[in-house]
Each structure stands twice: as structure tokens, then as C-alpha cells.
Design an enzyme around this catalytic site. Structure first.
Site, short mmCIF file in Angstrom:
data_model
loop_
_atom_site.label_atom_id
_atom_site.label_comp_id
_atom_site.label_asym_id
_atom_site.label_seq_id
_atom_site.Cartn_x
_atom_site.Cartn_y
_atom_site.Cartn_z
N ILE A 39 -7.53 6.14 3.50
CA ILE A 39 -8.76 5.37 3.69
C ILE A 39 -9.72 5.64 2.53
O ILE A 39 -10.04 6.79 2.25
CB ILE A 39 -9.44 5.77 5.02
CG1 ILE A 39 -8.51 5.47 6.20
CG2 ILE A 39 -10.77 5.05 5.18
CD1 ILE A 39 -8.97 6.09 7.51
N TYR A 75 -13.21 3.57 -12.66
CA TYR A 75 -12.98 4.29 -11.41
C TYR A 75 -14.30 4.82 -10.85
O TYR A 75 -14.50 4.90 -9.65
CB TYR A 75 -11.97 5.42 -11.63
CG TYR A 75 -11.26 5.84 -10.36
CD1 TYR A 75 -10.54 4.91 -9.60
CD2 TYR A 75 -11.31 7.15 -9.91
CE1 TYR A 75 -9.90 5.28 -8.45
CE2 TYR A 75 -10.66 7.53 -8.75
CZ TYR A 75 -9.95 6.59 -8.02
OH TYR A 75 -9.33 6.97 -6.87
N SER A 86 0.81 -1.21 0.00
CA SER A 86 0.00 0.00 0.00
C SER A 86 0.85 1.26 0.00
O SER A 86 2.01 1.27 0.44
CB SER A 86 -0.92 0.01 1.22
OG SER A 86 -0.16 0.11 2.42
N ALA A 145 -15.21 1.63 -2.06
CA ALA A 145 -16.45 1.67 -2.85
C ALA A 145 -16.90 0.23 -3.06
O ALA A 145 -16.09 -0.70 -3.06
CB ALA A 145 -16.23 2.36 -4.19
N ASP A 147 -12.48 2.51 13.13
CA ASP A 147 -13.48 2.40 12.07
C ASP A 147 -13.77 3.82 11.58
O ASP A 147 -14.41 4.61 12.27
CB ASP A 147 -14.74 1.75 12.61
CG ASP A 147 -15.85 1.64 11.57
OD1 ASP A 147 -15.66 2.14 10.44
OD2 ASP A 147 -16.91 1.07 11.91
N ILE A 177 -0.73 2.55 -8.96
CA ILE A 177 0.18 1.61 -8.32
C ILE A 177 -0.58 0.32 -8.06
O ILE A 177 -1.77 0.34 -7.72
CB ILE A 177 0.72 2.18 -6.99
CG1 ILE A 177 1.57 3.44 -7.25
CG2 ILE A 177 1.56 1.15 -6.24
CD1 ILE A 177 2.04 4.14 -5.98
N SER A 229 -6.33 -2.17 -3.38
CA SER A 229 -7.51 -1.42 -3.82
C SER A 229 -7.59 -1.36 -5.34
O SER A 229 -8.68 -1.38 -5.92
CB SER A 229 -7.46 0.00 -3.25
OG SER A 229 -7.51 -0.02 -1.84
N LYS A 242 -13.28 11.09 -4.72
CA LYS A 242 -11.99 11.76 -4.64
C LYS A 242 -12.12 13.24 -4.99
O LYS A 242 -11.38 14.07 -4.45
CB LYS A 242 -10.99 11.08 -5.58
CG LYS A 242 -10.57 9.68 -5.15
CD LYS A 242 -9.86 9.68 -3.80
CE LYS A 242 -9.31 8.31 -3.48
NZ LYS A 242 -8.63 8.26 -2.16
#
Length: 256
Positions: free
Chosen positions: A91, A156, A18, A94, A63, A192, A196, A163
Site C-alpha cells: 500500500i 520519486y 502489481s 502520493a 481503507d 517494474i 503506481s 519509503k
């Protein structure tokens, strides 16, 4: 070292691939004490094994969809470590079907979920950290975003909308917190191969296009993005706030 005697919180660590992990390693290499939050107590063993590579690192469950959970985590972090000099918000989430299908089919629930977790959670963290006086003067808040916030990228979808909301939130938060000498920015990383990213259809083709078209003719690494985050945490960026910094080898400037 850029971050000597600073305490940095990385929120949303998941694994060693990540961007959050790249940022954590960069912060530690630059002298910072690094703390982490992660989702789900059942993941603790895995997370603690991961962060064992970083001296004196600690991990706390949080959370991001719950203000109470954020408050509990930040309160405990402050009690055990003192105030923070920087927070990285890494964080986002979707629903899979909202990434695999056309954007127009996004459900009301899916739209709300993506924006709540990916954008509002940053607002909540900033507000609660401020209310609890968790941040040192001159602290820096950073979130992670992506080019799909400004351009249409198939697959996306609703995450691009989330975003975009996140980036606008960065600007408003920068204005609100600037009077307290707290800076707020985001890093827009190039694509990358993260966990996700696997949810994005035909992600491999995006990597190929960037490698072909970006001015530096390569894809960015988690280490490179992590170094940009460290810069934003450091005094070297003391006049930078409300900005979206691209770390994508220049791909965003290209017209074709």
C-alpha cells in the site's frame, strides 16, 4: 511446498501487473491459502474477477488510512479464516503533483498524506493485528519499498521520504514484535511497470538504466519479487527480521 497449510493476507491488491499479484501467485503456488484486501467497495467485481484465478481466495475491503477500517477488515478475516501466518503490505500513495514537481514544493498536506498511507499504515496494520491476536506464532510481516528511499531519484520525491520512514518502521517493528516470535521485513524491488510507476516522471529511462547497469543486466519481474516475499513468509527465513532485502538484480550495489 514452502507455504503449505499457511494463510497469507495480501493487502493492497489492484491489478495483475502489481507486485502484490506476483506475491499472491507465488504464495498460492507454494501451497498457501491467499486472502486479499482492496480499496473501495466499487472495485469488488474487478478484484473478485482477478483473484478467481487463485483457488479459495477471498477479498475484503479495507481503507488503510483508517484504523477502524483496518480493525473491521482484520476482525472479519480472523472470524472467517482463522489466524494469519503472513501479511504483505503493498500500500502506497502520493499526490500526483508531489511526484511531478520538485520535492521542495511538496505541500504539508502532501507530505503528511504520502507518509500516512505509505508508511504509517504498515505500523497500524502491525499494531492492530497484534492487538486482535490475528497472527499465529512465527508469523511474518512484509512490506514493499524501493531504492528511492536511500538515493535521490528524480520524480520519486516525497515517496522516497515515505519509503525511508517505512524502512525505519520495519526495524522498530521487528524489535517490538520479535519477543512474540513475529518477524518484520521489507523487500526493495527493482523498478517494474506497475500502475503506481506511471506516476513517476521518465520512468522508462529508469528501466533502461537498470537494464544496462545491474549486474544481471535485466529488470526484475513481479514473479521474482513475489518469490522473495514467499521466502520471507516461509520457515526458510526464520532467522531473518528487521531487514530490507533487495530484489533488483543487484542494481543497488553499483556505484555508477
Amino acid at each position: 511446498m514452502l507455504l503449505e497449510n499457511k494463510t497469507i493476507l495480501i493487502m493492497g491488491i489492484r491489478n495483475k501487473w502489481s507486485i502484490a499479484w506476483g506475491a499472491a501467485r507465488s504464495a498460492a503456488e507454494n501451497g498457501a491459502k491467499v486472502l486479499f484486501t482492496f480499496m473501495g467497495e466499487d472495485n469488488r467485481e474487478k478484484i473478485e474477477e482477478l483473484i478467481s484465478e487463485i483457488p479459495n481466495a477471498k477479498a475484503y475491503t479495507c481503507d488503510a488510512s483508517s484504523d477502524e477500517s483496518i480493525k473491521q477488515a482484520l476482525t472479519k478475516i480472523k472470524e472467517e479464516n482463522g489466524k494469519l501466518d503472513g501479511i504483505l503490505h503493498s500500500i502506497a500513495h502520493a499526490n500526483t503533483e508531489d511526484l511531478r514537481n520538485d520535492f521542495i514544493t511538496t505541500s504539508r498536506e502532501g507530505f503528511s498524506h504520502a507518509n500516512d498511507i505509505s508508511a504509517y499504515s504498515f505500523v497500524a496494520v502491525a499494531r492492530i493485528a497484534d492487538e486482535l491476536e490475528v497472527l499465529n506464532e512465527g508469523a511474518s510481516l512484509v512490506s514493499l519499498t524501493y531504492y528511492g528511499s536511500t538515493k535521490v531519484l528524480p520524480g520519486y520525491n516525497v515517496m522516497g521520504v515515505a519509503k525511508a520512514a517505512l524502512e525505519t518502521s520495519v526495524r522498530y517493528l521487528a524489535d517490538n514484535l520479535g519477543k512474540k516470535n513475529i518477524r518484520v521485513n521489507a523487500v526493495s524491488a527493482g523498478p517494474i511497470k506497475t500502475l503506481s510507476a506511471k506516476g513517476i516522471k521518465d520512468f522508462g529511462s529508469i528501466l533502461n538504466v537498470v537494464e544496462e547497469k545491474a549486474p544481471l543486466r535485466r529488470n526484475v519481474t513481479t514473479e521474482e519479487v513475489g518469490d522473495v516475499v514467499s521466502f520471507l513468509f516461509s520457515k526458510m527465513s526464520s532467522a531473518v527480521t528487521g531487514q530490507i532485502l533487495y530484489a533488483d538484480n543487484g542494481y543497488n550495489i553499483m556505484g555508477i
